[in-house]
Design a protein around this motif. Sequence first.
Motif, PDB file in Angstrom:
ATOM      1  N   ASP A 177      40.124  30.543  46.788  1.00  0.00           N
ATOM      2  CA  ASP A 177      39.522  30.127  48.053  1.00  0.00           C
ATOM      3  C   ASP A 177      40.351  29.048  48.733  1.00  0.00           C
ATOM      4  O   ASP A 177      40.508  29.040  49.952  1.00  0.00           O
ATOM      5  N   LYS A 178      40.876  28.121  47.967  1.00  0.00           N
ATOM      6  CA  LYS A 178      41.781  27.117  48.545  1.00  0.00           C
ATOM      7  C   LYS A 178      42.989  27.793  49.185  1.00  0.00           C
ATOM      8  O   LYS A 178      43.414  27.440  50.287  1.00  0.00           O
ATOM      9  N   SER A 181      31.213  32.116  47.498  1.00  0.00           N
ATOM     10  CA  SER A 181      32.634  31.791  47.580  1.00  0.00           C
ATOM     11  C   SER A 181      33.127  31.858  49.020  1.00  0.00           C
ATOM     12  O   SER A 181      33.808  30.949  49.508  1.00  0.00           O
ATOM     13  N   PHE A 208      37.090  21.221  50.570  1.00  0.00           N
ATOM     14  CA  PHE A 208      38.316  21.887  50.156  1.00  0.00           C
ATOM     15  C   PHE A 208      38.617  21.593  48.684  1.00  0.00           C
ATOM     16  O   PHE A 208      38.984  22.492  47.916  1.00  0.00           O
ATOM     17  N   LEU A 246      36.807  23.792  46.076  1.00  0.00           N
ATOM     18  CA  LEU A 246      37.000  25.234  46.059  1.00  0.00           C
ATOM     19  C   LEU A 246      37.794  25.695  44.837  1.00  0.00           C
ATOM     20  O   LEU A 246      38.571  24.937  44.251  1.00  0.00           O
ATOM     21  N   VAL A 250      42.085  29.508  52.603  1.00  0.00           N
ATOM     22  CA  VAL A 250      41.743  28.674  53.752  1.00  0.00           C
ATOM     23  C   VAL A 250      42.839  27.664  54.082  1.00  0.00           C
ATOM     24  O   VAL A 250      42.822  27.042  55.141  1.00  0.00           O
ATOM     25  N   ARG A 265      34.322  28.719  51.562  1.00  0.00           N
ATOM     26  CA  ARG A 265      35.633  28.769  52.217  1.00  0.00           C
ATOM     27  C   ARG A 265      35.490  28.575  53.727  1.00  0.00           C
ATOM     28  O   ARG A 265      36.220  27.797  54.357  1.00  0.00           O
TER      29      ARG A 265
END
Length: 546
Positions: A487-488, A457, A480, A483, A491, A461
Amino acid sequence: MAMGEIKRVLLLYTDPYYLVKQVYPYGLDLLATRLRQEGIEVRIEYAFLPSADPAANLSRTAAEYCPDLVGLGIRNIDTCMACEDFGDVSGEGYRSFFFLPMIRAAADAVREVLPGVPIICGGGGFTVAPRQLLDYLDVGFGVAGEGEAVLSSFVQAWPDQERIAQIPGLVIRSERRFTENPRGKFAFPRLPMPARDPGFRHAYESMGLPVRVKRGCNQACNFCVEPLIEGRTFIYRDIPDVIQELRTAASMDGVTKVFFVDTEFNVPDLDYATSLVQGLLTEGLHSRFRFASQFLPRPFTKDFALLLAKAGFSVILTCTSFADEVLDASGVSYRETDIVNALALCAEHGIDATVDLIFGLPGETWETVDHSIRRMNDLPATSLRRYEYTVGARVYPGTPLARRIAEDGGRNVYGNPTPELLELCFYCVPAPPLELKGYVDARVPSPMRFDNELSESLRARLAVGYLADHGRYVEAYEEFLSLSLPDKSAVFDYFFRLLANSGHAGTACLAAENLRQVIDESDSPAFRDQAGVIDYYLAILRRAGF
């Protein structure tokens, strides 16, 4: 180009710990700057991003950039900590990380993707055990110590083996023998300053910009490898050059923190450190940056503390233990009174201080453990003071501690003390590391956690930011989209800002809309505040016509 001539160099950053803490590859920058001055084309890449497979990453690089030489930058061979919550190697009384299999995979990838291209190793982790690491990695050349002059000489000499054999600081492995040439005399180069690699922008924005000011360590801590890496003679950088580097860095967007990468900022005395901090104040750089470095508790005077406070320094105090018996047995140059004095001065002048301790070193007993715990509670953590502690000492080759355990027959050692000491082994008394940590954790207000998980994970990221830093925006956007929501969310701010500021506002808008939709679908209150921020960002972009 003449056969064998080196015109292109790939410097491969192979530190797996970068996936946990993104420390900027400053050493590789210094090498690249020197080579570029001499007309050599240089590229710096990270071995384990964007893919977890170094061969996949290298294949992508080789498709557009075919190097004549690959340098492996080895910063760490492990974390040196015996009580990692998510360690990948465990045994009686310890759990830790061992990075050499991943580094070996990177070396294997070079041989697979770029057959016949020479490989040379270097870095702090390599310098700890150069012969052993060349053997483990099956590589023919390495640099022990400072690398700028050695790598430059190697590039100029290749493929002339006679000239190569004479290069100071070079380690050579052949079928018949190892040759480790004595290091040459080091001097800091003058301007130009190292060019910061935009491909690692996320690192210097999140962890801070590293800046060198001197080399050398005159301390005699029997568990430490710094004198092996740095040498025992101090070599100082001209303060005007340091100031100029910081002036240049002041124009870099997103850089707010500077970390001076000394072994300890205030050794061997306060003369150079005082002059440097005064220079920072005179130039007004303290209003542009937040500064930090590692310090010993001695020398640390009231006047020096006042100066640090004016410049806005944060200090990481290498305190080791509050027990004089442990400090003495470990070869440390300061004592408990020095630690207490330094902490008092930091509190008096409002200096942010991190106190580093190590339990389980030579001389440790249950009584000394209890003494340090009492001191931690008597001098409690505050908004400007925090404690960080590890347990047990990683035994590295070439240290006095390594010689001690050999003489003691391996008593109080946990792990696999091979003759080369490459594999994990820890010295710890009066109990195994995990047992001792449990004892300490139960008696301090804020137990230390080592949640350094090398998770898929986290890698995914980081891959988004890494791809964007390298200008691979389409790939970054696709990554992106793949994810998870957490995680989205993590980041997004960095990715959005990078897209918007680099002429890709349309893609920034798409990323924001995607995250907003995923938040709505999740109906999770944890992301509600971020939804409002996304709406604000989208409103700005739409007013601008996107």
